[in-house]
Design a protein around this motif. Structure first.
Motif, PDB file in Angstrom:
ATOM      1  N   MET A 173      11.773   2.901  -1.999  1.00  0.00           N
ATOM      2  CA  MET A 173      10.909   2.101  -1.309  1.00  0.00           C
ATOM      3  C   MET A 173      11.511   0.787  -0.996  1.00  0.00           C
ATOM      4  SD  MET A 173       8.366   4.185  -0.729  1.00  0.00           S
ATOM      5  CE  MET A 173       7.170   3.059  -0.505  1.00  0.00           C
ATOM      6  N   ASN A 174      12.860   0.559  -1.818  1.00  0.00           N
ATOM      7  CA  ASN A 174      13.233  -0.828  -1.657  1.00  0.00           C
ATOM      8  C   ASN A 174      12.408  -1.804  -2.426  1.00  0.00           C
ATOM      9  OD1 ASN A 174      15.749  -1.925  -1.358  1.00  0.00           O
ATOM     10  ND2 ASN A 174      15.818  -1.201   0.815  1.00  0.00           N
ATOM     11  N   PRO A 175      11.621  -1.796  -3.527  1.00  0.00           N
ATOM     12  CA  PRO A 175      10.662  -2.764  -4.100  1.00  0.00           C
ATOM     13  C   PRO A 175      11.514  -4.049  -4.391  1.00  0.00           C
ATOM     14  CG  PRO A 175      11.160  -0.987  -5.779  1.00  0.00           C
ATOM     15  CD  PRO A 175      11.855  -0.483  -4.315  1.00  0.00           C
ATOM     16  N   LEU A 176      12.818  -4.015  -4.659  1.00  0.00           N
ATOM     17  CA  LEU A 176      13.596  -5.342  -5.109  1.00  0.00           C
ATOM     18  C   LEU A 176      13.702  -6.056  -4.008  1.00  0.00           C
ATOM     19  CD1 LEU A 176      15.780  -4.215  -7.910  1.00  0.00           C
ATOM     20  CD2 LEU A 176      13.241  -4.905  -8.338  1.00  0.00           C
ATOM     21  N   SER A 177      13.692  -5.436  -2.643  1.00  0.00           N
ATOM     22  CA  SER A 177      13.687  -6.470  -1.571  1.00  0.00           C
ATOM     23  C   SER A 177      12.814  -7.917  -1.506  1.00  0.00           C
ATOM     24  CB  SER A 177      13.457  -5.582  -0.180  1.00  0.00           C
ATOM     25  OG  SER A 177      12.280  -5.049  -0.135  1.00  0.00           O
ATOM     26  N   VAL A 178      11.654  -7.846  -2.301  1.00  0.00           N
ATOM     27  CA  VAL A 178      11.003  -8.826  -2.239  1.00  0.00           C
ATOM     28  C   VAL A 178      11.542 -10.090  -2.767  1.00  0.00           C
ATOM     29  CG1 VAL A 178       8.728  -7.257  -2.192  1.00  0.00           C
ATOM     30  CG2 VAL A 178       9.825  -8.218  -4.556  1.00  0.00           C
ATOM     31  N   ALA A 179      12.618  -9.839  -3.577  1.00  0.00           N
ATOM     32  CA  ALA A 179      13.096 -10.921  -4.395  1.00  0.00           C
ATOM     33  C   ALA A 179      14.438 -11.397  -3.533  1.00  0.00           C
ATOM     34  CB  ALA A 179      13.511 -10.650  -5.790  1.00  0.00           C
ATOM     35  N   ILE A 180      14.841 -10.805  -2.520  1.00  0.00           N
ATOM     36  CA  ILE A 180      15.974 -11.023  -1.936  1.00  0.00           C
ATOM     37  C   ILE A 180      15.558 -11.805  -0.470  1.00  0.00           C
ATOM     38  CG2 ILE A 180      17.860 -10.121  -0.450  1.00  0.00           C
ATOM     39  CD1 ILE A 180      17.786  -7.702  -2.438  1.00  0.00           C
ATOM     40  N   PRO A 181      16.518 -13.063  -0.223  1.00  0.00           N
ATOM     41  CA  PRO A 181      16.016 -13.757   0.916  1.00  0.00           C
ATOM     42  C   PRO A 181      16.324 -13.114   2.166  1.00  0.00           C
ATOM     43  CG  PRO A 181      17.514 -14.918  -0.658  1.00  0.00           C
ATOM     44  CD  PRO A 181      17.441 -13.559  -1.205  1.00  0.00           C
ATOM     45  N   ASP A 183       0.957  -1.200   0.003  1.00  0.00           N
ATOM     46  CA  ASP A 183       0.022   0.006  -0.068  1.00  0.00           C
ATOM     47  C   ASP A 183       0.884   1.201  -0.058  1.00  0.00           C
ATOM     48  OD1 ASP A 183      -2.330  -1.382  -0.240  1.00  0.00           O
ATOM     49  OD2 ASP A 183      -2.719  -1.237   1.931  1.00  0.00           O
ATOM     50  N   ARG A 184       1.903   1.230   0.780  1.00  0.00           N
ATOM     51  CA  ARG A 184       2.845   2.184   0.876  1.00  0.00           C
ATOM     52  C   ARG A 184       3.354   2.570  -0.583  1.00  0.00           C
ATOM     53  NH1 ARG A 184       7.270   2.936   3.010  1.00  0.00           N
ATOM     54  NH2 ARG A 184       7.890   0.759   3.602  1.00  0.00           N
ATOM     55  N   PHE A 185       3.892   1.239  -1.169  1.00  0.00           N
ATOM     56  CA  PHE A 185       4.369   1.477  -2.400  1.00  0.00           C
ATOM     57  C   PHE A 185       3.689   1.930  -3.549  1.00  0.00           C
ATOM     58  CE2 PHE A 185       5.766  -0.661  -6.609  1.00  0.00           C
ATOM     59  CZ  PHE A 185       6.928  -0.086  -6.819  1.00  0.00           C
ATOM     60  N   LYS A 186       2.314   1.392  -3.488  1.00  0.00           N
ATOM     61  CA  LYS A 186       1.344   2.155  -4.314  1.00  0.00           C
ATOM     62  C   LYS A 186       1.023   3.507  -4.265  1.00  0.00           C
ATOM     63  CE  LYS A 186      -1.282  -2.444  -5.124  1.00  0.00           C
ATOM     64  NZ  LYS A 186      -2.848  -2.786  -4.748  1.00  0.00           N
ATOM     65  N   SER A 211       2.486  -6.193 -10.233  1.00  0.00           N
ATOM     66  CA  SER A 211       1.300  -5.878 -10.819  1.00  0.00           C
ATOM     67  C   SER A 211       1.245  -4.455 -10.301  1.00  0.00           C
ATOM     68  CB  SER A 211       0.337  -6.695  -9.961  1.00  0.00           C
ATOM     69  OG  SER A 211      -1.157  -6.426 -10.170  1.00  0.00           O
ATOM     70  N   ALA A 212       1.433  -3.957  -9.167  1.00  0.00           N
ATOM     71  CA  ALA A 212       1.323  -2.542  -8.639  1.00  0.00           C
ATOM     72  C   ALA A 212       1.964  -1.506  -9.743  1.00  0.00           C
ATOM     73  CB  ALA A 212       1.901  -2.514  -7.111  1.00  0.00           C
ATOM     74  N   ALA A 213       3.225  -1.987 -10.057  1.00  0.00           N
ATOM     75  CA  ALA A 213       3.904  -1.364 -11.022  1.00  0.00           C
ATOM     76  C   ALA A 213       3.425  -1.138 -12.314  1.00  0.00           C
ATOM     77  CB  ALA A 213       5.383  -1.802 -11.135  1.00  0.00           C
ATOM     78  N   SER A 214       2.766  -2.303 -13.082  1.00  0.00           N
ATOM     79  CA  SER A 214       2.339  -2.258 -14.286  1.00  0.00           C
ATOM     80  C   SER A 214       1.037  -1.704 -14.161  1.00  0.00           C
ATOM     81  CB  SER A 214       2.256  -3.597 -14.812  1.00  0.00           C
ATOM     82  OG  SER A 214       1.203  -4.360 -14.065  1.00  0.00           O
ATOM     83  N   TYR A 215       0.435  -1.287 -13.089  1.00  0.00           N
ATOM     84  CA  TYR A 215      -0.917  -0.562 -13.131  1.00  0.00           C
ATOM     85  C   TYR A 215      -0.573   0.773 -13.645  1.00  0.00           C
ATOM     86  CZ  TYR A 215      -5.642   0.830 -11.723  1.00  0.00           C
ATOM     87  OH  TYR A 215      -6.925   1.553 -11.750  1.00  0.00           O
ATOM     88  N   GLU A 216       0.615   1.313 -12.966  1.00  0.00           N
ATOM     89  CA  GLU A 216       0.890   2.726 -13.232  1.00  0.00           C
ATOM     90  C   GLU A 216       1.739   2.860 -14.725  1.00  0.00           C
ATOM     91  OE1 GLU A 216      -0.237   5.210 -11.961  1.00  0.00           O
ATOM     92  OE2 GLU A 216      -1.226   4.392 -10.048  1.00  0.00           O
TER      93      GLU A 216
END
Length: 496
Positions: A46-54, A10-13, A72-77
């Protein structure tokens, strides 16, 4: 303690909306190559790529559900932003997490989290696109590591990524290369590992992402070679299939945006005192985008359960190809419909739908053209049918684990004997039928868990229409052939 993902997303969006609609205008930004530094910084802080880091490296844990949520959040925009994340996640961070030497994982992941680093994958070569197994980029071992030479092109983030995973084949003799493929991590901050950009391409869309031709002549230490679990070819399939299995994340937000834009325009725009949305043909087109939204939802849910780095997806070609090919076809169709419904305003490069046509088009080409993927889907299934000595298409699909739940809904259109010999144009059509059934079953599985049945029921109607048309194309296919030397006797002015 890791922040709850719902709060995180939600913060990212909210930040994306602020950056693209308040602090700047995404419709204007999209007309320029790249993004301004302040916008990139605002996104990446916002560190979006942290989702793919262990988690052990300071990330959120590389959970597919979160990766797809970010995409998905990124492609909406902005679809190019989502593809930028997709390249980083599926083609660099996940392979590094799964196959990287522990000695290099921590410092590289650290740079992603603290320094907003980016990474990509180099496979495609000027003379060897989809024919990756015949690539000419080669390597040989040295005392300190490996020397790699070759050329690569059409890599997203060319000249922008800090790290690359480079595919190469071992030099056996002067002009002879080993059959297997190996992968190496390069670090552009080190002079001996820097990959040179020969020139940039003027890509038709996706302006945010640089593409170009790269010359590779680098030296990397031993620990920057990815560690095989079996063979390099299986590693490549695992990487590419996992990436294709995450295409629905990019498609999901984009299709939802096309749906929301189309609904908004047609409910507000009035013709003859009534909104466009009451017209029957408009309602059909809206329901068509909504069916795409429904299918993409099913794909995301299923992918979240089976495409994480803990799984080996090298053998999941049918599912990976079905998701990638179908969702990208649906993206393009949704954009085309949204432009049509938007009238003249949609035919602008600074309109989300007009831009969406151009930006979504290459998704049907890269990471395997859809015709090739549909052909591979068919080949997988036909081979299995022959092995089990079943020639009736409906009979096999009703037994096949990926279609058994939904195949009975289409018995009327699938009840035929498969021809002993299929030309390629037939295998493409067959692949389109199979992909629709495979992905529709993902939605059926969601309905059991509470997903809206009215959306599923409408989706079935559209898939029935598609499969009816495709099955006719399969049995009565167009065998037209191109006439290469067509000019003689075909100039219209000679016949007046």
């Amino acid at each position: 303690m890791t922040e709850n993902f719902d709060v995180f997303i939600d913060r990212f969006k909210g930040r994306l909306k602020s950056l693209f609609h308040d602090e700047s205008n995404i419709n204007e930004l999209s007309l320029n190559r790249g993004l301004p530094d302040n916008v990139w910084s605002g996104i990446m802080e916002m560190n979006p790529l942290s989702v793919a880091i262990p988690r052990e490296f300071g990330g959120r844990g590389a959970e597919v559900k979160e990766c797809l949520g970010i995409l998905s959040a990124a492609s909406y925009e902005a679809l190019p932003l989502s593809l930028t994340f997709g390249i980083n996640i599926a083609l660099f961070l996940e392979p590094l997490a799964k196959y990287g030497n522990p000695e290099i994982q921590s410092p590289i992941f650290d740079r992603f989290i603290k320094d907003q680093a980016m990474g990509g994958l180099m496979i495609t070569e000027p003379d060897y696109g989809s024919d990756a197994l015949n690539m000419r980029t080669s390597y040989h071992e040295t005392e300190t590591g490996y020397a790699i030479k070759g050329q690569k092109h059409w890599q997203g983030l060319t000249g922008m990524a800090d790290f690359w995973i480079v595919a190469a084949r071992k030099k056996v003799q002067e002009n002879d290369l080993a059959r297997d493929v190996e992968f190496f991590v390069t670090d552009n901050s080190r002079p001996e590992q820097k990959i040179v950009v020969e020139h940039y391409f003027n890509n038709l869309g996706l302006y945010m992402i640089p593409y170009g031709l790269n010359t590779i002549d680098v030296q990397v230490p031993h620990n920057q070679k990815l560690i095989q679990h079996s063979t390099g070819i299986k590693m490549m399939l695992d990487i590419l299939h996992r990436s294709r299995l995450q295409f629905p994340g990019m498609g999901m937000g984009f299709i939802q945006r096309m749906l929301d834009e189309a609904l908004s325009h047609t409910t507000q725009r009035k013709v003859g005192g009534q909104p466009l949305s009451v017209m029957d043909s408009v309602r059909f087109q809206l329901s068509r985008i909504q069916a795409a939204y429904t299918l993409a939802s099913g794909m995301c849910a299923h992918s979240s359960s089976m495409s994480g780095i803990a799984f080996d997806v090298a053998g999941e070609g049918l599912q990976a190809n079905s998701m990638k090919a179908l969702v990208t076809d649906l993206m393009q169709e949704s954009a085309q419909i949204c432009v049509q419904l938007s009238g003249s305003s949609g035919y602008k490069i600074d309109h989300i739908a007009g831009r969406g046509i151009v930006d979504s088009r290459p998704f049907q080409i890269f990471e395997g053209s859809n015709e090739m993927l549909y052909t591979q889907i068919s080949e997988i299934l036909v081979k299995q049918m022959k092995k089990q000595k079943i020639s009736n298409f409906n009979e096999y699909l009703s037994l096949f684990e990926h279609t058994a739940r939904v195949a009975p809904l289409f018995r009327q259109h699938l009840n035929f004997e498969l021809p002993a010999v299929l030309v390629q144009r037939q295998t493409v059509v067959l692949g389109k039928i199979i992909a629709r059934l495979v992905c529709l079953q993902y939605v059926d599985e969601m309905v059991e868990k509470g997903f809206r049945k009215d959306l599923f029921d409408n989706c079935i109607k559209h898939m029935r229409m598609d499969i009816k048309k495709l099955s006719t194309d399969l049995s009565d296919y167009n065998n037209a052939e191109p006439i290469i030397d067509y000019q003689e006797g075909s100039a219209w002015a000679d016949f007046i």
